[in-house]
Motif scaffolding. Structure first.
Motif, PDB file in Angstrom:
ATOM      1  N   LEU A  91       0.823  -1.222   0.000  1.00 59.97           N
ATOM      2  CA  LEU A  91       0.000   0.000   0.000  1.00 59.97           C
ATOM      3  C   LEU A  91       0.850   1.263   0.000  1.00 59.97           C
ATOM      4  CD1 LEU A  91      -2.763  -1.071   2.557  1.00 59.97           C
ATOM      5  CD2 LEU A  91      -2.895  -1.139   0.070  1.00 59.97           C
ATOM      6  N   LYS A  92       1.973   1.219   0.732  1.00 57.22           N
ATOM      7  CA  LYS A  92       2.778   2.461   0.819  1.00 57.22           C
ATOM      8  C   LYS A  92       3.290   2.876  -0.564  1.00 57.22           C
ATOM      9  CE  LYS A  92       7.007   0.628   0.275  1.00 57.22           C
ATOM     10  NZ  LYS A  92       8.063   1.034  -0.643  1.00 57.22           N
ATOM     11  N   ASN A  93       3.465   1.912  -1.451  1.00 57.37           N
ATOM     12  CA  ASN A  93       3.898   2.275  -2.810  1.00 57.37           C
ATOM     13  C   ASN A  93       2.830   3.088  -3.540  1.00 57.37           C
ATOM     14  OD1 ASN A  93       6.437   1.091  -2.715  1.00 57.37           O
ATOM     15  ND2 ASN A  93       5.735  -0.888  -3.466  1.00 57.37           N
TER      16      ASN A  93
ATOM     17  N   GLY B   4       7.048   3.811   8.975  1.00 58.44           N
ATOM     18  CA  GLY B   4       8.410   4.154   8.530  1.00 58.44           C
ATOM     19  C   GLY B   4       8.572   3.972   7.030  1.00 58.44           C
ATOM     20  N   ASP B   5       8.062   2.847   6.528  1.00 59.17           N
ATOM     21  CA  ASP B   5       8.214   2.591   5.091  1.00 59.17           C
ATOM     22  C   ASP B   5       7.365   3.553   4.266  1.00 59.17           C
ATOM     23  OD1 ASP B   5       9.361   1.387   2.955  1.00 59.17           O
ATOM     24  OD2 ASP B   5       8.472  -0.579   3.241  1.00 59.17           O
ATOM     25  N   LEU B   6       6.188   3.898   4.817  1.00 62.51           N
ATOM     26  CA  LEU B   6       5.347   4.887   4.130  1.00 62.51           C
ATOM     27  C   LEU B   6       6.093   6.225   4.026  1.00 62.51           C
ATOM     28  CD1 LEU B   6       2.590   5.971   3.051  1.00 62.51           C
ATOM     29  CD2 LEU B   6       2.012   6.479   5.434  1.00 62.51           C
TER      30      LEU B   6
ATOM     31  N   ARG C 189      11.227   5.118  -6.450  1.00 60.34           N
ATOM     32  CA  ARG C 189      10.736   4.901  -7.813  1.00 60.34           C
ATOM     33  C   ARG C 189       9.265   5.286  -7.928  1.00 60.34           C
ATOM     34  NH1 ARG C 189      15.198   1.756  -7.401  1.00 60.34           N
ATOM     35  NH2 ARG C 189      14.722   2.150  -5.243  1.00 60.34           N
ATOM     36  N   ASN C 190       8.492   4.938  -6.881  1.00 63.03           N
ATOM     37  CA  ASN C 190       7.052   5.198  -6.935  1.00 63.03           C
ATOM     38  C   ASN C 190       6.748   6.694  -6.909  1.00 63.03           C
ATOM     39  OD1 ASN C 190       5.636   2.494  -6.868  1.00 63.03           O
ATOM     40  ND2 ASN C 190       7.189   2.260  -5.264  1.00 63.03           N
ATOM     41  N   ARG C 191       7.467   7.410  -6.063  1.00 64.70           N
ATOM     42  CA  ARG C 191       7.273   8.858  -5.993  1.00 64.70           C
ATOM     43  C   ARG C 191       7.643   9.509  -7.337  1.00 64.70           C
ATOM     44  NH1 ARG C 191       9.050  13.902  -4.523  1.00 64.70           N
ATOM     45  NH2 ARG C 191       7.891  14.876  -2.837  1.00 64.70           N
TER      46      ARG C 191
END
Ligand SMILES: NC(=O)C1=CN([C@@H]2O[C@H](COP(=O)(O)OP(=O)(O)OC[C@H]3O[C@@H](n4cnc5c(N)ncnc54)[C@H](O)[C@@H]3O)[C@@H](O)[C@H]2O)C=CC1
Ligand SMILES: O=C(CO)COP(=O)(O)O
Length: 331
Positions: free
Chosen positions: A193-195, A246-248, A258-260
Motif C-alpha cells: 500500500l505504501k507504494n 516508517g516505510d510509508l 521509484r514510486n514517488r
C-alpha cells in the motif's frame, strides 16, 4: 549442510544488488541469479553490476553467479526473491527443481497479478510452502542508501524464530539492523500500500502541491492503510512501527523512491506509458493500485487515496481534477 547458511538471491535489479551486498558482509558464498548475461559477465570482470547500484564493488570469489534460476535454488537453503511482482510468475515457470524444505524469503513489495495474492500467500498457495518456511523482508530501506552504507533498519517477518534469527543475522552489519515480527500478512500489505501512497505523493508534488499538503496526505495515508490492513488481517499491531509508518514515510518523501518519481511524472503531465518508458526502474505501486483497488471491492475499506490513484492510472482520469476532488475527502 555446510557450516554457514546457503543463500540464493533471485533478481538483478537494485534491491537484489543491495541484498547481495548485505549478505556478502557475512557469508563466504552467495548464489546470485539474474537473467541478464551481459550484466553477469560484467560483474565477473569489473566487479560491479553495470545497471543497478553500479558503485557497489563485489568480491567475485564470494559469488556463485548464474543465469540459471534452478542452479541458484539448488545451491541454497534460503532463497530470497527480489524481482518485481509482475515478473515473478514468469520467472518461476523456468523452475524445475523442488522448493521443498527451503526457506522462501520475499523481498518483493507487491501483489502477484495472476493470483491477486501477496507474495508469502502466493508461495504458500501456489507452491505449497508451509508458512513456517516463509519470511518477508520489509521496512524503510532504499537500495541506494544500502550502497552508501547509510544506517538502515529492516523488518524480518517470519513465524519460525530459528529461521528469522538466521536470516536476520546474515543481513545484519554495521549499517543494517534487523527487527523481527510475526506479522507476515500485515507487513506485506503495508509494503504494497505504501507504494500507492508514494505515487500519490509524487502526483501531488508534480501537480504543484507543497509540503503542507504532503504532510496531510501522509497523515491520511497511514489511517487509510490501517483501515485496509485491519479488514484483510485483524491482529494486534502498532501501525506506527517502522515496517508500516516508517516505510510509508521514506517512500513518500525520498527522492530515491521509484514510486514517488513515477507519480511526480504523472502529476507533471506525462501519460502512464511515457512515464513508464522514461523510468529505467519499476514502480511497483502501479501494479499495486489495481490489485489493491480490486481486492478492496471485497473488503470495502474507505480508501479515497487508493481510489484516486487507481482512477488516474487505470481510468484515464485527469490528475488535477481527481486531486481536487480528493482534497475534499481528506482531513
Ligand atoms: N529498490 C529498492 O530500494 C527496494 C525495492 N524493493 C522491492 O524489490 C522488488 C524489485 O525491485 P527493484 O530491484 O527496485 O527493481 P529495479 O527497477 O531496480 O529492477 C528491475 C528488475 O526487474 C527485472 N525485470 C525487468 N523486466 C523484467 C521482465 N520482463 N521479466 C523479468 N524480470 C524483469 C530487471 O532485470 C531487474 O532485476 C520490488 O518488489 C520492489 O518493490 C523493496 C525494498 C527496497
Ligand atoms: O520499498 C522501498 C523503500 O523502503 C523502495 O521504494 P521505491 O520502489 O518507491 O523506490
Amino acid at each position: 549442510m555446510s557450516d554457514y547458511p546457503k543463500f540464493a538471491v533471485i533478481g538483478g535489479g537494485s534491491w537484489a544488488t543491495a541484498i547481495v551486498k548485505m549478505l556478502s558482509e557475512n557469508l563466504p558464498k552467495i548464489a546470485w541469479y539474474m537473467r541478464n548475461d551481459t550484466a553477469l559477465e560484467e560483474i565477473k570482470v569489473n566487479f560491479h553490476n553495470p545497471n543497478y547500484l553500479s558503485s557497489v564493488e563485489f568480491d567475485v570469489d564470494q559469488l556463485y553467479l548464474t543465469n540459471d534460476i534452478n542452479k541458484a535454488i539448488s545451491y541454497a537453503d534460503y532463497v530470497i526473491f527480489a524481482i518485481p511482482s509482475a515478473f515473478l510468475s514468469k520467472e518461476m515457470e523456468k523452475l524445475y527443481v523442488s522448493l521443498e524444505g527451503k526457506v522462501i524469503i520475499s523481498a518483493i513489495k507487491g501483489i502477484i497479478p495472476e493470483t491477486s495474492l501477496i507474495v508469502g500467500e502466493h508461495f504458500h498457495t501456489v507452491y505449497g510452502i508451509p508458512y513456517d518456511n516463509i519470511a518477508v523482508i520489509t521496512g524503510p530501506c532504499h537500495a541506494e542508501e544500502v550502497a552508501l552504507e547509510r544506517l538502515s533498519y529492516l523488518t524480518l517477518a517470519c513465524r519460525n524464530e530459528e529461521h528469522a534469527k538466521t536470516v536476520a543475522d546474515c543481513l545484519s552489519s554495521h549499517y543494517i539492523k534487523v527487527k523481527e515480527t510475526d506479522d507476515i500478512v500485515g507487513t506485506e500489505y503495508a509494503a504494497v500500500l505504501k507504494n500507492i501512497y508514494a505515487i500519490a505523493c509524487g502526483m501531488a508534488h508534480g501537480l504543484g502541491y507543497g509540503d503542507n499538503f504532503q504532510a496531510l496526505l501522509m497523515s491520511n495515508a497511514i489511517r487509510e492503510m490501517k483501515k485496509f490492513i485491519k479488514k484483510v488481517h485483524r491482529m494486534k499491531r502498532n501501525i506506527n512501527n517502522s515496517a508500516y509508518l516508517g516505510d510509508l514515510l521514506v517512500t513518500g518523501y525520498s527522492l530515491f523512491s521509484r514510486n514517488r518519481m513515477f507519480g511526480n511524472m504523472i502529476g507533471k503531465g506525462y501519460t502512464v506509458k511515457s512515464a513508464q518508458m522514461e523510468m529505467s526502474m519499476i514502480a511497483e505501486g502501479y501494479y499495486a493500485a489495481k490489485s489493491a483497488y480490486e481486492l478492496n471491492q471485497k473488503y470495502g475499506a474507505k480508501t479515497p487515496i487508493i481510489n484516486a490513484v487507481y482512477d488516474i492510472l487505470y481510468n484515464g482520469k485527469d490528475p488535477k481534477k481527481t486531486f481536487r476532488k480528493l482534497t475534499e475527502k481528506l482531513d
